[in-house]
Write a protein that holds these residues in place. Structure first.
Motif, PDB file in Angstrom:
ATOM      1  N   ALA A  90       0.830  -1.207   0.000  1.00  0.00           N
ATOM      2  CA  ALA A  90       0.000   0.000   0.000  1.00  0.00           C
ATOM      3  C   ALA A  90       0.864   1.257   0.000  1.00  0.00           C
ATOM      4  O   ALA A  90       0.574   2.209  -0.732  1.00  0.00           O
ATOM      5  N   GLU A  91       1.924   1.291   0.791  1.00  0.00           N
ATOM      6  CA  GLU A  91       2.808   2.466   0.832  1.00  0.00           C
ATOM      7  C   GLU A  91       3.447   2.718  -0.524  1.00  0.00           C
ATOM      8  O   GLU A  91       3.509   3.861  -0.990  1.00  0.00           O
ATOM      9  N   ARG A  92       3.947   1.671  -1.131  1.00  0.00           N
ATOM     10  CA  ARG A  92       4.587   1.841  -2.442  1.00  0.00           C
ATOM     11  C   ARG A  92       3.585   2.347  -3.468  1.00  0.00           C
ATOM     12  O   ARG A  92       3.899   3.214  -4.282  1.00  0.00           O
ATOM     13  N   ALA A  93       2.363   1.828  -3.413  1.00  0.00           N
ATOM     14  CA  ALA A  93       1.343   2.233  -4.377  1.00  0.00           C
ATOM     15  C   ALA A  93       0.880   3.672  -4.149  1.00  0.00           C
ATOM     16  O   ALA A  93       0.679   4.420  -5.105  1.00  0.00           O
ATOM     17  N   TRP A  94       0.722   4.077  -2.903  1.00  0.00           N
ATOM     18  CA  TRP A  94       0.158   5.391  -2.598  1.00  0.00           C
ATOM     19  C   TRP A  94       1.193   6.507  -2.550  1.00  0.00           C
ATOM     20  O   TRP A  94       0.901   7.640  -2.895  1.00  0.00           O
TER      21      TRP A  94
ATOM     22  N   TRP B  71      14.826   9.640   0.666  1.00  0.00           N
ATOM     23  CA  TRP B  71      15.171   9.299  -0.717  1.00  0.00           C
ATOM     24  C   TRP B  71      14.635  10.337  -1.700  1.00  0.00           C
ATOM     25  O   TRP B  71      15.345  10.848  -2.542  1.00  0.00           O
ATOM     26  N   ARG B  72      13.331  10.630  -1.607  1.00  0.00           N
ATOM     27  CA  ARG B  72      12.710  11.584  -2.541  1.00  0.00           C
ATOM     28  C   ARG B  72      13.309  12.977  -2.415  1.00  0.00           C
ATOM     29  O   ARG B  72      13.629  13.609  -3.419  1.00  0.00           O
ATOM     30  N   LYS B  73      13.422  13.476  -1.195  1.00  0.00           N
ATOM     31  CA  LYS B  73      13.937  14.826  -0.952  1.00  0.00           C
ATOM     32  C   LYS B  73      15.347  14.986  -1.506  1.00  0.00           C
ATOM     33  O   LYS B  73      15.721  16.059  -1.979  1.00  0.00           O
TER      34      LYS B  73
ATOM     35  N   GLN C  99       5.763   7.514  -9.099  1.00  0.00           N
ATOM     36  CA  GLN C  99       4.487   7.375  -8.418  1.00  0.00           C
ATOM     37  C   GLN C  99       3.453   6.936  -9.452  1.00  0.00           C
ATOM     38  O   GLN C  99       3.476   7.408 -10.591  1.00  0.00           O
ATOM     39  N   ASN C 100       2.601   6.009  -9.045  1.00  0.00           N
ATOM     40  CA  ASN C 100       1.548   5.554  -9.957  1.00  0.00           C
ATOM     41  C   ASN C 100       0.458   6.579 -10.077  1.00  0.00           C
ATOM     42  O   ASN C 100       0.192   7.343  -9.255  1.00  0.00           O
TER      43      ASN C 100
END
Length: 149
Positions: free
Chosen positions: A50-54, A139-141, A148-149
Motif C-alpha cells: 500500500a505504501e509503495r502504491a500510494w 530518498w525523494r527529498k 508514483q503511480n
C-alpha cells in the motif's frame, strides 16, 4: 547522519557507513544508490504494498514488505525471500518510510546470514513541525530516482 550548521549532511557522512548494532550498518540514501548503480548491492523496499502504491517507489527496487498493511504483521515469507535475493552473497540495502522498520528488517536479515544495511531517513524522511513528511530528508527529498503511480 551528522549535518553542518546549515543542516546539510557533510559529504564525508554521505559516503560512509555508520556502525550499527546487530546489522551491517547505516548508509545514506546517496551511498545506497551508488552501491546499487555499481552492482555492489541490491535495493530492497521493505514498505508495505500500500505504501509503495500510494506514496511512490524506486524503479527496479525489489519489493519485499517487512510488515504488511493493514495488520502490520511481519511478512511470513520475508525470511525466505530476503535470503533468495542475497543468494550470491551480495549485500542488500533496505528502504522503508523513515529508516525505522528497515532497521528491524536489517537485523532479521543479518540473523539469516545476509549482509544488510539500513538506509537512513528512508523514502520520506522524518516529519516536520506540522507532521508532514518528505521535507526534511529521505530518498525523494535527496532527488534520487522514484516514481508514483
Amino acid at each position: 547522519m551528522r549535518h553542518d550548521a546549515g543542516g546539510e549532511a557533510t559529504r564525508a557522512n554521505l559516503y560512509s557507513v555508520q556502525k550499527a548494532a546487530n546489522y551491517a550498518g547505516d548508509v545514506s540514501p546517496e551511498l545506497a544508490w551508488q552501491w546499487v548503480q555499481t552492482g555492489q548491492a541490491i535495493l530492497v523496499d521493505v514498505r508495505s504494498d500500500a505504501e509503495r502504491a500510494w506514496v511512490g517507489f524506486v524503479p527496479d527496487a525489489k519489493a519485499l514488505a517487512w510488515k504488511q498493511w493493514p495488520a502490520m504483521e511481519v511478512n511470513p515469507v520475508f525470511d525466505v525471500e530476503i535470503q533468495a535475493l542475497a543468494k550470491d552473497g551480495q549485500k542488500v540495502v533496505l528502504l522503508c518510510r523513515s529508516g525505522v522498520r528497515s532497521i528491524a528488517a536489517a537485523q532479521r536479515a543479518t540473523q539469516l546470514g545476509v549482509q544488510a544495511y539500513n538506509i537512513l531517513e528512508g523514502f520520506e524522511g522524518d516529519p516536520d513541525a506540522h507532521a508532514h513528511r518528505g521535507l526534511l530528508g529521505g530518498w525523494r527529498k535527496r532527488g534520487l530516482p522514484w516514481r508514483q503511480n
